[in-house]
Scaffold this motif. Structure first.
Motif, mmCIF file in Angstrom:
data_model
loop_
_atom_site.group_PDB
_atom_site.id
_atom_site.type_symbol
_atom_site.label_atom_id
_atom_site.label_comp_id
_atom_site.label_asym_id
_atom_site.label_seq_id
_atom_site.Cartn_x
_atom_site.Cartn_y
_atom_site.Cartn_z
ATOM 1 N N TYR A 172 0.857 -1.186 0.000
ATOM 2 C CA TYR A 172 0.000 0.000 0.000
ATOM 3 C C TYR A 172 0.891 1.234 0.000
ATOM 4 N N LYS A 219 -3.449 9.726 3.934
ATOM 5 C CA LYS A 219 -2.887 8.605 3.167
ATOM 6 C C LYS A 219 -2.847 7.330 4.003
ATOM 7 N N GLN A 256 -6.478 6.128 4.302
ATOM 8 C CA GLN A 256 -6.948 5.527 3.052
ATOM 9 C C GLN A 256 -6.314 4.157 2.823
ATOM 10 N N ALA A 257 -5.052 4.005 3.181
ATOM 11 C CA ALA A 257 -4.395 2.704 3.042
ATOM 12 C C ALA A 257 -5.055 1.672 3.951
ATOM 13 N N ILE A 262 -8.187 1.771 5.004
ATOM 14 C CA ILE A 262 -9.511 1.511 4.420
ATOM 15 C C ILE A 262 -9.383 0.505 3.279
ATOM 16 N N LYS A 263 -8.385 0.705 2.410
ATOM 17 C CA LYS A 263 -8.171 -0.213 1.282
ATOM 18 C C LYS A 263 -7.755 -1.599 1.768
ATOM 19 N N PHE A 264 -6.900 -1.652 2.793
ATOM 20 C CA PHE A 264 -6.466 -2.927 3.350
ATOM 21 C C PHE A 264 -7.672 -3.730 3.834
ATOM 22 N N TYR A 265 -8.541 -3.108 4.603
ATOM 23 C CA TYR A 265 -9.712 -3.824 5.125
ATOM 24 C C TYR A 265 -10.720 -4.130 4.021
ATOM 25 N N ALA A 266 -10.876 -3.244 3.063
ATOM 26 C CA ALA A 266 -11.790 -3.499 1.946
ATOM 27 C C ALA A 266 -11.346 -4.723 1.148
ATOM 28 N N ALA A 267 -10.039 -4.910 1.009
ATOM 29 C CA ALA A 267 -9.506 -6.075 0.289
ATOM 30 C C ALA A 267 -9.853 -7.373 1.001
ATOM 31 N N ASN A 277 -12.786 -7.700 2.561
ATOM 32 C CA ASN A 277 -14.244 -7.588 2.723
ATOM 33 C C ASN A 277 -14.634 -7.199 4.145
ATOM 34 N N LYS A 313 -14.552 -3.653 7.062
ATOM 35 C CA LYS A 313 -14.602 -2.201 7.093
ATOM 36 C C LYS A 313 -13.705 -1.689 8.215
#
Length: 90
Positions: free
Chosen positions: A36, A48, A51-52, A54-59, A61, A63
């Motif tokens: 990330y 930043k 957001q990283a 958020i993206k880590f947890y979204a990957a 599935n 939140k």
């Protein structure tokens, strides 16, 4: 009463900031190792880093709850361990 509240806030910030900065730095390092791109590992929690996370947890599935603490570090360490174990042996 206002002076007491100010003193308590000052003490909380003074004594909790290094631990928080260390958690942020650890999370940033782990996120970087996981791929990330969040900029420099500086211990400063900013957009930043958030957001990283958020993206880590979204990957996964999941939140991100908006709070960086030992649970997030544990999740990042676990994910990195799995990632390293999955790499092909040379």
């Amino acid at each position: 009463m206002k002076k007491l509240a100010t003193l308590i806030c000052f003490l909380l910030l003074t004594f909790s900031t290094p631990a928080l900065a260390n958690d942020v730095r650890a999370a940033q390092q782990l996120l970087t190792e996981l791929g990330y791109n969040l900029g420099p590992v500086d211990g400063s929690y900013g957009g930043k880093t958030e957001q990283a996370l958020i993206k880590f947890y979204a990957a996964q599935n999941k939140k991100f709850d908006g709070k960086l603490n030992a649970n997030e570090i544990k999740d990042l360490e676990s994910s990195l361990s799995v990632s390293i174990a999955a790499r092909p042996k040379l």
